[in-house]
Design a protein around this motif. Sequence first.
Motif, PDB file in Angstrom:
ATOM      1  N   VAL A 272      17.794  -7.864   2.897  1.00  0.00           N
ATOM      2  CA  VAL A 272      16.757  -7.932   3.930  1.00  0.00           C
ATOM      3  C   VAL A 272      15.841  -6.717   3.839  1.00  0.00           C
ATOM      4  O   VAL A 272      14.631  -6.810   4.088  1.00  0.00           O
ATOM      5  CB  VAL A 272      17.398  -8.035   5.333  1.00  0.00           C
ATOM      6  N   LEU A 273      16.393  -5.570   3.459  1.00  0.00           N
ATOM      7  CA  LEU A 273      15.589  -4.357   3.353  1.00  0.00           C
ATOM      8  C   LEU A 273      15.267  -3.996   1.901  1.00  0.00           C
ATOM      9  O   LEU A 273      14.830  -2.876   1.634  1.00  0.00           O
ATOM     10  CB  LEU A 273      16.310  -3.175   4.024  1.00  0.00           C
ATOM     11  N   SER A 274      15.473  -4.925   0.982  1.00  0.00           N
ATOM     12  CA  SER A 274      15.090  -4.678  -0.406  1.00  0.00           C
ATOM     13  C   SER A 274      13.659  -5.157  -0.634  1.00  0.00           C
ATOM     14  O   SER A 274      12.999  -5.643   0.287  1.00  0.00           O
ATOM     15  CB  SER A 274      16.062  -5.383  -1.353  1.00  0.00           C
ATOM     16  N   ARG A 275      13.185  -5.064  -1.848  1.00  0.00           N
ATOM     17  CA  ARG A 275      11.787  -5.367  -2.145  1.00  0.00           C
ATOM     18  C   ARG A 275      11.465  -6.858  -2.087  1.00  0.00           C
ATOM     19  O   ARG A 275      10.313  -7.250  -2.048  1.00  0.00           O
ATOM     20  CB  ARG A 275      11.415  -4.831  -3.528  1.00  0.00           C
ATOM     21  N   TYR A 276      12.492  -7.696  -2.086  1.00  0.00           N
ATOM     22  CA  TYR A 276      12.242  -9.136  -2.082  1.00  0.00           C
ATOM     23  C   TYR A 276      11.604  -9.572  -0.763  1.00  0.00           C
ATOM     24  O   TYR A 276      11.905  -9.036   0.300  1.00  0.00           O
ATOM     25  CB  TYR A 276      13.553  -9.893  -2.292  1.00  0.00           C
TER      26      TYR A 276
ATOM     27  N   PRO B 168       6.857  -4.712  11.062  1.00  0.00           N
ATOM     28  CA  PRO B 168       5.871  -3.888  10.363  1.00  0.00           C
ATOM     29  C   PRO B 168       6.124  -3.757   8.856  1.00  0.00           C
ATOM     30  O   PRO B 168       5.221  -3.376   8.111  1.00  0.00           O
ATOM     31  CB  PRO B 168       5.994  -2.524  11.050  1.00  0.00           C
ATOM     32  N   LEU B 169       7.342  -4.082   8.410  1.00  0.00           N
ATOM     33  CA  LEU B 169       7.650  -3.988   6.987  1.00  0.00           C
ATOM     34  C   LEU B 169       7.169  -5.208   6.204  1.00  0.00           C
ATOM     35  O   LEU B 169       6.999  -5.139   4.980  1.00  0.00           O
ATOM     36  CB  LEU B 169       9.165  -3.837   6.783  1.00  0.00           C
ATOM     37  N   LEU B 170       6.960  -6.306   6.898  1.00  0.00           N
ATOM     38  CA  LEU B 170       6.616  -7.562   6.222  1.00  0.00           C
ATOM     39  C   LEU B 170       5.404  -7.462   5.296  1.00  0.00           C
ATOM     40  O   LEU B 170       5.458  -7.939   4.160  1.00  0.00           O
ATOM     41  CB  LEU B 170       6.400  -8.679   7.256  1.00  0.00           C
TER      42      LEU B 170
ATOM     43  N   ALA C 227       0.714   4.790   1.287  1.00  0.00           N
ATOM     44  CA  ALA C 227       1.322   3.528   1.721  1.00  0.00           C
ATOM     45  C   ALA C 227       2.832   3.553   1.496  1.00  0.00           C
ATOM     46  O   ALA C 227       3.604   3.054   2.320  1.00  0.00           O
ATOM     47  CB  ALA C 227       0.689   2.361   0.970  1.00  0.00           C
ATOM     48  N   LYS C 228       3.265   4.139   0.398  1.00  0.00           N
ATOM     49  CA  LYS C 228       4.697   4.232   0.102  1.00  0.00           C
ATOM     50  C   LYS C 228       5.396   5.127   1.110  1.00  0.00           C
ATOM     51  O   LYS C 228       6.503   4.813   1.573  1.00  0.00           O
ATOM     52  CB  LYS C 228       4.904   4.768  -1.315  1.00  0.00           C
ATOM     53  N   LEU C 229       4.752   6.246   1.457  1.00  0.00           N
ATOM     54  CA  LEU C 229       5.333   7.156   2.447  1.00  0.00           C
ATOM     55  C   LEU C 229       5.452   6.479   3.810  1.00  0.00           C
ATOM     56  O   LEU C 229       6.459   6.643   4.509  1.00  0.00           O
ATOM     57  CB  LEU C 229       4.484   8.423   2.560  1.00  0.00           C
ATOM     58  N   ARG C 230       4.404   5.728   4.182  1.00  0.00           N
ATOM     59  CA  ARG C 230       4.458   5.033   5.471  1.00  0.00           C
ATOM     60  C   ARG C 230       5.544   3.954   5.453  1.00  0.00           C
ATOM     61  O   ARG C 230       6.261   3.780   6.448  1.00  0.00           O
ATOM     62  CB  ARG C 230       3.101   4.400   5.793  1.00  0.00           C
ATOM     63  N   TYR C 231       5.676   3.251   4.332  1.00  0.00           N
ATOM     64  CA  TYR C 231       6.714   2.223   4.229  1.00  0.00           C
ATOM     65  C   TYR C 231       8.100   2.849   4.398  1.00  0.00           C
ATOM     66  O   TYR C 231       8.951   2.323   5.130  1.00  0.00           O
ATOM     67  CB  TYR C 231       6.627   1.508   2.881  1.00  0.00           C
TER      68      TYR C 231
ATOM     69  N   LEU D 116       8.650   3.659   8.038  1.00  0.00           N
ATOM     70  CA  LEU D 116       8.918   2.458   8.819  1.00  0.00           C
ATOM     71  C   LEU D 116      10.328   1.936   8.542  1.00  0.00           C
ATOM     72  O   LEU D 116      11.043   1.510   9.460  1.00  0.00           O
ATOM     73  CB  LEU D 116       7.888   1.370   8.494  1.00  0.00           C
ATOM     74  N   ARG D 117      10.729   1.965   7.299  1.00  0.00           N
ATOM     75  CA  ARG D 117      12.056   1.482   6.920  1.00  0.00           C
ATOM     76  C   ARG D 117      13.148   2.355   7.529  1.00  0.00           C
ATOM     77  O   ARG D 117      14.194   1.856   7.946  1.00  0.00           O
ATOM     78  CB  ARG D 117      12.188   1.453   5.400  1.00  0.00           C
ATOM     79  N   SER D 118      12.902   3.657   7.593  1.00  0.00           N
ATOM     80  CA  SER D 118      13.899   4.582   8.149  1.00  0.00           C
ATOM     81  C   SER D 118      14.124   4.344   9.636  1.00  0.00           C
ATOM     82  O   SER D 118      15.165   4.742  10.180  1.00  0.00           O
ATOM     83  CB  SER D 118      13.467   6.032   7.904  1.00  0.00           C
ATOM     84  N   ARG D 119      13.157   3.702  10.309  1.00  0.00           N
ATOM     85  CA  ARG D 119      13.266   3.448  11.741  1.00  0.00           C
ATOM     86  C   ARG D 119      14.103   2.209  12.052  1.00  0.00           C
ATOM     87  O   ARG D 119      14.417   1.943  13.214  1.00  0.00           O
ATOM     88  CB  ARG D 119      11.866   3.289  12.354  1.00  0.00           C
ATOM     89  N   VAL D 120      14.457   1.465  11.005  1.00  0.00           N
ATOM     90  CA  VAL D 120      15.284   0.267  11.184  1.00  0.00           C
ATOM     91  C   VAL D 120      16.757   0.686  11.133  1.00  0.00           C
ATOM     92  O   VAL D 120      17.215   1.192  10.114  1.00  0.00           O
ATOM     93  CB  VAL D 120      15.012  -0.777  10.084  1.00  0.00           C
ATOM     94  N   PRO D 121      17.512   0.493  12.210  1.00  0.00           N
ATOM     95  CA  PRO D 121      18.931   0.893  12.188  1.00  0.00           C
ATOM     96  C   PRO D 121      19.696   0.084  11.145  1.00  0.00           C
ATOM     97  O   PRO D 121      19.772  -1.147  11.236  1.00  0.00           O
ATOM     98  CB  PRO D 121      19.414   0.562  13.612  1.00  0.00           C
ATOM     99  N   HIS D 122      20.269   0.749  10.141  1.00  0.00           N
ATOM    100  CA  HIS D 122      21.030   0.025   9.121  1.00  0.00           C
ATOM    101  C   HIS D 122      22.180   0.861   8.572  1.00  0.00           C
ATOM    102  O   HIS D 122      22.597   0.685   7.436  1.00  0.00           O
ATOM    103  CB  HIS D 122      20.106  -0.444   7.992  1.00  0.00           C
ATOM    104  N   ARG D 123      22.686   1.767   9.395  1.00  0.00           N
ATOM    105  CA  ARG D 123      23.801   2.608   8.970  1.00  0.00           C
ATOM    106  C   ARG D 123      25.092   1.798   8.907  1.00  0.00           C
ATOM    107  O   ARG D 123      25.147   0.641   9.357  1.00  0.00           O
ATOM    108  CB  ARG D 123      23.962   3.792   9.915  1.00  0.00           C
ATOM    109  N   ALA D 124      26.129   2.425   8.381  1.00  0.00           N
ATOM    110  CA  ALA D 124      27.440   1.781   8.305  1.00  0.00           C
ATOM    111  C   ALA D 124      27.912   1.388   9.702  1.00  0.00           C
ATOM    112  O   ALA D 124      27.655   2.091  10.684  1.00  0.00           O
ATOM    113  CB  ALA D 124      28.447   2.716   7.650  1.00  0.00           C
TER     114      ALA D 124
END
Length: 272
Positions: free
Chosen positions: A168-172, A226-228, A241-245, A248-256
């Motif tokens: 879900v959080l990969s480049r696909y 916002p990642l879409l 754009a890469k830095l902003r991405y 944005l990705r870091s703001r998505v909770p996805h820890r263990a």
Amino acid sequence: ACRFQQLNRQVDKAITGVEGWLSPRETEFLTLAAASPTTTGDVLEIGSFRGRSTIALALAMQAVERAHPDRSDQLIAVDPMLDDDPLMQQPVSNGEARRVFDANLDRAGVRHRVEFIQDFSYNVAPNWERSLRLLWIDGDHCYASTKQDYDLFSPHLADGAILAMHDVLSRYDGCIRVFTEDVLTSPHVGAVGLCGSIGWAQYWNEPRRSPALARQKQQMLARLAPLLPYHLRAEPPKGIAKLRYKWLRSRVPHRAINPQRWQQSVHAASSA
């Protein structure tokens, strides 16, 4: 907690050297989901590749069987086993993909526990009749294929079942689109979350309108949406754009995930 730690060590040892892309935290979550039945039904894996996730699922289900001898859950894995798969690090030919997969399962001692169907998932779906307690989607990650897998097999989820979707959080683009556009907006979905790049959700036959769960889904959607645009681009973002991405990705909770808290959340909802 100790039993789950032991299971994780067993899985980690069994998948060492098996080619694949599941990170340690993702492997632990998938093992947890398979080892913690939230309802009755079988487990379906769409996309096996070299068997990394297959082994984790099989060992987790073996642990369930030992603890609950009355259960008869089956693990079904579906993959066409294409020798020319572009994701392979080393090309193989003449059925070598299937032979490597079988050999990996043999070394882990779980081949007898896996009902393997060498075919495309869309060919399997028309005759599918089994109820599922866990649906693991990790096949072709383009939008059309991911959407098709979700549409074809989610109707077979049992009440209280878990849906898990990789990358879900990969480049696909397919996984994040289906998770945001279909899963998070479904009235049949209760608890949701991300662990690494795995998006997961608990499914209910009857829509449940818990304000707490509704807020949880809305918050997750607000972080993912916002990642879409970045995932829909043909090329990865560069420069600012890469830095902003990345921000944005870091703001998505996805820890263990904490196993005890996760089990409490889904089992409490299952008994509600």
